[in-house]
Design an enzyme around this catalytic site. Structure first.
Site, PDB file in Angstrom:
ATOM      1  N   LYS A  98      27.474 -21.684 -27.824  1.00  0.00           N
ATOM      2  CA  LYS A  98      28.123 -20.783 -26.856  1.00  0.00           C
ATOM      3  C   LYS A  98      28.623 -19.536 -27.584  1.00  0.00           C
ATOM      4  CE  LYS A  98      31.642 -20.779 -23.190  1.00  0.00           C
ATOM      5  NZ  LYS A  98      32.662 -21.566 -22.477  1.00  0.00           N
ATOM      6  N   SER A 151      32.449 -21.921 -17.570  1.00  0.00           N
ATOM      7  CA  SER A 151      31.916 -20.730 -18.217  1.00  0.00           C
ATOM      8  C   SER A 151      30.768 -21.036 -19.182  1.00  0.00           C
ATOM      9  CB  SER A 151      33.052 -20.028 -18.986  1.00  0.00           C
ATOM     10  OG  SER A 151      33.578 -20.880 -20.000  1.00  0.00           O
ATOM     11  N   SER A 182      35.097 -26.012 -18.168  1.00  0.00           N
ATOM     12  CA  SER A 182      33.950 -25.153 -18.487  1.00  0.00           C
ATOM     13  C   SER A 182      32.799 -25.831 -19.208  1.00  0.00           C
ATOM     14  CB  SER A 182      34.407 -23.941 -19.311  1.00  0.00           C
ATOM     15  OG  SER A 182      35.153 -23.074 -18.510  1.00  0.00           O
TER      16      SER A 182
END
Length: 485
Positions: free
Chosen positions: A79, A154, A178
């Site tokens: 990420k 996210s 997330s």
């Protein structure tokens, strides 16, 4: 059949027998990215040249007698809010679009020690603020199961890349759901570890008392191995816990006889879609057949979770994001007349709408005259939510419910409705407020879209969560289904 349809252990064996090479695994990843990335758009930055060079080095090592861990030579996606030395780290924001870190996050050091290969950096909501990966400055990411729907957020890029077969596993971060919510939307396995289990050093902070890095994988067993590799005490992070890391894979016994499950009535109540509720009840029947028992309980303060979370997380974000000012690194506005003007212009041009919204909310909640009414009250509510969980865990081993109240929604459907978007996190947020571990595993489908089962455990008891998740996974075949891109 893709090489990534094999479990980690099987891939490891194929490498050892020299039936495949590390270069083959890296080729598989980039070949798949070439095929589907145009549709899914899971990555922000690819690191192909470096990845292929490292694969060649590791292939030379394959012949040596040196001990090689399970993750040796495995491709992984990261990420884009986890800093990677000399590899652009943007947090999906204009303000960091050209930021090349000079050090690695602790989880990256651990993965480098395990000799994994970073394929690239994955798309996300800007600064991890969002639930759909639509607030990224660069581009939207699309759900591999239905390209008209969001992958969640996210960590939407992290979940979509694994679901689409671009990488066998990835790292995400979870502040209020997330990792778990995108894992549910994309039909993969995502774990948010106990707060303090994994070092946050090198994770660009959104809300420091809530953020945790965790693994996203195709199956529970791989998830346990990946968590093993990134866990442990870190002197660079004062919030990382000095608690022994058990061998998580040993807990995958397939046995849940005598296990006591709590099912909060609030998690199956108003706002939870019928198909989601039914899939959870069916999952409970599966676990019941295998010897577990379940009872309905109440977490009375969970209904205040969303309000408390958005006050606390935004307050911490307001403080954490003050460092992005155009002075030391990142984007700097042009034509500023003075220092204050430079701050204002840089931040107003560099941050997106959602980030600005949360900074403003947080700054307001922390301001003189409002601190006691909002921030302090939210902290007190957080304590009550934590106490609710403690009371339930005195009698039960795990708590089970849905991960998200609905399947993935359509792209563009909620982006202009932040309150409804925030409410989508209602089932995941309390776990972060209490610092507990939670996992999402696939448990059904609604019109071809995956649904997630959330299993929540006691502090530092990821082993029990894995045991339940793995037992359920072995008794069902939801995890074997793949999107047809």
């Amino acid at each position: 059949m893709s090489l990534f349809d094999h479990k980690l252990k099987d891939l490891h064996e194929l490498l050892h027998k020299k039936e495949v090479s590390v270069s083959d695994l890296v080729n598989e990843s980039y070949k798949r990215i070439e095929e589907v990335e145009g549709k899914v758009q899971a990555f922000i930055t690819l690191d192909e040249e470096h990845a292929r060079a490292k694969a060649k080095q590791l292939d030379e090592k394959l012949g040596s007698s040196e001990e090689k861990g399970l993750l040796f030579g495995m491709p992984i996606g990261i990420k884009d809010n986890i800093v990677t030395k000399n590899l652009r780290t943007t947090c999906a924001s204009k303000i960091l679009e050209n930021f090349d870190p000079i050090y690695d996050a602790t989880v990256m050091n651990k993965l480098n020690d395990a000799e994994t290969i970073t394929i690239g950096k994955l798309n996300m909501d800007e600064f991890a603020m969002g639930g759909s990966t639509e607030t990224s400055y660069f581009h939207k990411t699309y759900n591999p199961w239905n390209l008209e729907t969001v992958p969640g957020g996210s960590s939407g890029g992290s979940a979509a890349a694994v679901a689409a077969g671009e990488v066998p596993f990835s790292l995400g971060s979870d502040t209020g759901g997330s990792i778990r919510q995108p894992a549910a939307y994309c039909g993969v396995v995502g774990l948010k570890p106990t707060y303090g289990r994994v070092s946050r050093f090198g994770l660009v902070a959104f809300a420091s008392s809530l953020d945790q890095i965790g693994p996203i994988t195709r199956n529970v067993e791989d998830n346990a191995y990946l968590l093993q590799a990134i866990s442990g005490l870190d002197p660079h992070d004062s919030t990382s816990a000095n608690i022994a890391v058990p061998n998580f894979a040993q807990s995958l016994t397939g046995d849940v006889k005598g296990l006591k499950i709590a099912v909060p009535k609030e998690y199956l109540g108003e706002g939870v879609k019928e198909s989601v509720r039914n899939s959870v009840l069916e999952a409970l029947k599966v676990l019941e057949k295998l010897g577990a028992t379940w009872e309905e309980v109440s977490l009375p303060h969970s209904k205040y979770g969303v309000a408390a979370y958005y006050l606390l997380a935004s307050s911490e974000a307001s403080s954490n994001l003050a460092r992005f000012d155009g002075i030391r690194y990142g984007y700097r506005a042009k034509d500023a007349d003075n220092l204050i003007d430079l701050y204002k212009k840089t931040r107003s041009e560099g941050f997106g709408d959602e980030v600005k919204r949360r900074i403003m909310l947080g700054t307001f909640a922390l301001s003189s005259g409002y601190y006691d009414a909002y921030y302090k009250k939210a902290q007190q509510t957080r304590t009550l939510i934590k106490k609710d969980f403690e009371d339930v865990f005195e009698k039960y081993d795990v708590i089970i419910g849905p991960t998200a109240p609905t399947p993935a929604f359509k792209i563009g459907e909620l982006i202009d409705d932040p309150l409804t978007m925030y409410a989508n996190d209602i089932l995941t947020i309390p776990v972060n407020l209490a610092g507990l571990p939670g996992i999402s595993v696939p448990c059904g489908f609604d019109n071809g879209l995956p649904l997630g089962l959330q299993i929540i455990g006691k502090h530092f008891d990821e082993a029990t969560i894995y045991r339940v998740a793995h037992t359920f996974e072995q008794a069902t075949d939801f995890h074997k289904q793949k999107p047809q891109l």
